[in-house]
Motif scaffolding. Sequence first.
Motif, PDB file in Angstrom:
ATOM      1  N   ASN A  21      67.853   0.881 -39.977  1.00 42.45           N
ATOM      2  CA  ASN A  21      69.238   1.217 -40.309  1.00 42.45           C
ATOM      3  C   ASN A  21      69.298   1.629 -41.779  1.00 42.45           C
ATOM      4  N   ASP A  22      70.147   0.971 -42.566  1.00 42.13           N
ATOM      5  CA  ASP A  22      70.281   1.362 -43.969  1.00 42.13           C
ATOM      6  C   ASP A  22      69.514   0.442 -44.902  1.00 42.13           C
ATOM      7  N   LYS A  23      68.579  -0.350 -44.342  1.00 42.24           N
ATOM      8  CA  LYS A  23      67.839  -1.305 -45.164  1.00 42.24           C
ATOM      9  C   LYS A  23      66.356  -0.932 -45.224  1.00 42.24           C
ATOM     10  N   THR A  24      65.779  -1.108 -46.391  1.00 38.55           N
ATOM     11  CA  THR A  24      64.361  -0.824 -46.577  1.00 38.55           C
ATOM     12  C   THR A  24      63.671  -2.096 -47.053  1.00 38.55           C
ATOM     13  N   TYR A  25      62.576  -2.413 -46.391  1.00 37.71           N
ATOM     14  CA  TYR A  25      61.838  -3.632 -46.692  1.00 37.71           C
ATOM     15  C   TYR A  25      60.457  -3.256 -47.221  1.00 37.71           C
ATOM     16  N   TYR A  26      60.067  -3.887 -48.310  1.00 37.79           N
ATOM     17  CA  TYR A  26      58.749  -3.676 -48.892  1.00 37.79           C
ATOM     18  C   TYR A  26      57.990  -5.004 -48.822  1.00 37.79           C
ATOM     19  N   ILE A  27      56.991  -5.050 -47.969  1.00 32.88           N
ATOM     20  CA  ILE A  27      56.234  -6.297 -47.776  1.00 32.88           C
ATOM     21  C   ILE A  27      54.941  -6.212 -48.592  1.00 32.88           C
ATOM     22  N   VAL A  28      54.827  -7.123 -49.535  1.00 32.82           N
ATOM     23  CA  VAL A  28      53.650  -7.162 -50.400  1.00 32.82           C
ATOM     24  C   VAL A  28      52.679  -8.196 -49.837  1.00 32.82           C
ATOM     25  N   ARG A 203      55.102 -18.455 -37.408  1.00 33.63           N
ATOM     26  CA  ARG A 203      55.492 -18.177 -38.795  1.00 33.63           C
ATOM     27  C   ARG A 203      55.656 -16.685 -39.037  1.00 33.63           C
ATOM     28  N   ASP A 204      54.865 -15.857 -38.355  1.00 33.50           N
ATOM     29  CA  ASP A 204      55.072 -14.406 -38.442  1.00 33.50           C
ATOM     30  C   ASP A 204      56.492 -14.057 -37.980  1.00 33.50           C
ATOM     31  N   GLN A 205      56.898 -14.654 -36.864  1.00 32.02           N
ATOM     32  CA  GLN A 205      58.249 -14.431 -36.342  1.00 32.02           C
ATOM     33  C   GLN A 205      59.307 -14.921 -37.323  1.00 32.02           C
ATOM     34  N   TYR A 206      59.101 -16.132 -37.810  1.00 34.09           N
ATOM     35  CA  TYR A 206      60.087 -16.762 -38.697  1.00 34.09           C
ATOM     36  C   TYR A 206      60.247 -15.966 -39.983  1.00 34.09           C
ATOM     37  N   LEU A 207      59.127 -15.575 -40.571  1.00 37.37           N
ATOM     38  CA  LEU A 207      59.171 -14.818 -41.819  1.00 37.37           C
ATOM     39  C   LEU A 207      59.868 -13.472 -41.634  1.00 37.37           C
ATOM     40  N   MET A 208      59.504 -12.750 -40.563  1.00 43.84           N
ATOM     41  CA  MET A 208      60.082 -11.430 -40.351  1.00 43.84           C
ATOM     42  C   MET A 208      61.580 -11.530 -40.109  1.00 43.84           C
ATOM     43  N   SER A 209      61.988 -12.520 -39.326  1.00 42.07           N
ATOM     44  CA  SER A 209      63.418 -12.702 -39.046  1.00 42.07           C
ATOM     45  C   SER A 209      64.187 -13.041 -40.312  1.00 42.07           C
ATOM     46  N   SER A 210      63.651 -13.944 -41.116  1.00 41.88           N
ATOM     47  CA  SER A 210      64.322 -14.331 -42.368  1.00 41.88           C
ATOM     48  C   SER A 210      64.448 -13.141 -43.307  1.00 41.88           C
ATOM     49  N   ILE A 211      63.393 -12.363 -43.390  1.00 40.34           N
ATOM     50  CA  ILE A 211      63.388 -11.211 -44.292  1.00 40.34           C
ATOM     51  C   ILE A 211      64.389 -10.149 -43.833  1.00 40.34           C
ATOM     52  N   MET A 231      53.633  -9.782 -38.585  1.00 44.23           N
ATOM     53  CA  MET A 231      55.066  -9.637 -38.855  1.00 44.23           C
ATOM     54  C   MET A 231      55.597  -8.302 -38.366  1.00 44.23           C
ATOM     55  N   GLN A 232      54.813  -7.255 -38.530  1.00 43.58           N
ATOM     56  CA  GLN A 232      55.281  -5.929 -38.127  1.00 43.58           C
ATOM     57  C   GLN A 232      55.543  -5.850 -36.623  1.00 43.58           C
ATOM     58  N   THR A 233      54.806  -6.631 -35.836  1.00 42.62           N
ATOM     59  CA  THR A 233      55.011  -6.592 -34.378  1.00 42.62           C
ATOM     60  C   THR A 233      56.354  -7.194 -33.984  1.00 42.62           C
ATOM     61  N   TYR A 234      56.943  -7.995 -34.872  1.00 46.90           N
ATOM     62  CA  TYR A 234      58.239  -8.622 -34.571  1.00 46.90           C
ATOM     63  C   TYR A 234      59.393  -7.929 -35.299  1.00 46.90           C
ATOM     64  N   PHE A 235      59.100  -6.867 -36.014  1.00 43.46           N
ATOM     65  CA  PHE A 235      60.136  -6.170 -36.773  1.00 43.46           C
ATOM     66  C   PHE A 235      61.184  -5.583 -35.822  1.00 43.46           C
ATOM     67  N   LYS A 237      63.019  -7.214 -33.731  1.00 44.90           N
ATOM     68  CA  LYS A 237      63.196  -8.002 -32.515  1.00 44.90           C
ATOM     69  C   LYS A 237      63.994  -9.273 -32.806  1.00 44.90           C
ATOM     70  N   PRO A 238      64.874  -9.682 -31.867  1.00 46.06           N
ATOM     71  CA  PRO A 238      65.652 -10.907 -32.093  1.00 46.06           C
ATOM     72  C   PRO A 238      64.761 -12.145 -32.040  1.00 46.06           C
ATOM     73  N   ILE A 239      64.909 -13.009 -33.036  1.00 43.97           N
ATOM     74  CA  ILE A 239      64.110 -14.229 -33.129  1.00 43.97           C
ATOM     75  C   ILE A 239      65.060 -15.417 -33.297  1.00 43.97           C
ATOM     76  N   ASP A 240      64.862 -16.449 -32.484  1.00 41.47           N
ATOM     77  CA  ASP A 240      65.665 -17.670 -32.590  1.00 41.47           C
ATOM     78  C   ASP A 240      64.944 -18.646 -33.534  1.00 41.47           C
ATOM     79  N   ARG A 241      65.332 -18.612 -34.804  1.00 47.42           N
ATOM     80  CA  ARG A 241      64.640 -19.461 -35.779  1.00 47.42           C
ATOM     81  C   ARG A 241      64.940 -20.953 -35.575  1.00 47.42           C
ATOM     82  N   GLU A 242      66.119 -21.254 -35.088  1.00 48.10           N
ATOM     83  CA  GLU A 242      66.449 -22.664 -34.840  1.00 48.10           C
ATOM     84  C   GLU A 242      65.492 -23.273 -33.816  1.00 48.10           C
TER      85      GLU A 242
END
Length: 397
Positions: A21-28, A203-211, A231-235, A237-242
């Motif tokens: 959408n209108d957001k850009t993410y830079y993963i270091v 944690r890959d899921q959790y990190l990607m969702s939080s970011i 993380m990129q595989t979950y970009f 996608k809806p993740i239930d962090r709870e």
Amino acid sequence: MSDVQLSEPALGANVTRLVRNDKTYYIVGTAHVSQESVEEVEETITALQPDTVCVELCDTRYQALTDKDRWKNLDIFKVIREGKMLLLLANLAVGAYQRRLGKELGVEPGAELIAGVQKAKEIGAELCLADRDIQATLKRTWRNLSFWQKLNLLGGILGSLVSTETIEAEQIEELKEKDQLTEMMEELARVMPEVQKPLIDERDQYLMSSIEEAPGNTIVAIVGAGHVAGMQTYFGKPIDREKLDVLPPPSKVTGMLKWLIPALIVAAFSFGITKNEGRTFDELLFAWVLPNSIASALFAAIGGGKILSVLAAFVSSPITSLNPLIGSGMVVGLVEAWLRKPTVADCERINSDVRNLKGIYKNPFTRVLLVAVLANLGSAIGAWIGISWVLSLIATS
């Protein structure tokens, strides 16, 4: 959602750009003991001036990295009563290994994460602690392992404390290459697949969702390089962090296994005494008590326990082995803590002392943990030897 694009030429080679959408993410993608990673994090944030900086930390780990006085409030008796000796000792061992590498390379473990935090404050960006709480990760991982897998994992962790192998800076930087880290992750999953899901995938899921939920249009995320591909595989996608935060209840099988040895001992003694006149109560009792007592006392002594603590292991192990709610290590640990009386100063020296196995023995606080953990291990081994001996006596009479 657009396709994943390659890193921008103006940015570092370990920066991955994602757009949605209108957001850009830079993963270091970083190495946690690398000065080059620190510099790349600082340069990326300075160049992009992001709205939010996300770091691979939870509040617990953030406090551990930033609060230099955190050990002052650690109560050794509370740690022992709550049965957290093993987790704390393993955590300290991992930290010691990282600090040793950091010393060789001239950089503290997690320095790149702290650099991200400091840079976020410097430019006025919002800070997001994107990782799952470390306690939830450890407990979910631990519960996935069998007793022998736990021993195997701990053996590897503690083995790192006595290793004399040195790692050059060039080797550390090579670990940031995605293909090598992917191979390492795959090898870990192959050898111990129970670790893969809670320690890596979740944690890959959790990190990607939080970011993805971080505020602003430009987000810089600082994570270990080994997480980037997953993380990129979950970009997008809806993740239930709870759900990922919930501790799964112990399985019924696990609960039943805790009572297996007590049930077998009671049954064996009952059968041996009432149905088998060839074996007396004294013989069966000797077969149960001797290996229990000797193994727990021996391991407590190996841990450097004081004489009274070794005696406590000898006396308590045959009794606590019949009660899954309390371990010999808890009794021995409390005795050792009472005798050794770790001080606040001892706690404050943990990071400086605990860089190898010798350091664990040197520091009174970690010595207590080591004695308690080894007493527990010896008691478990002794219990299985004892029940095997008792059953063999009944079978051969």
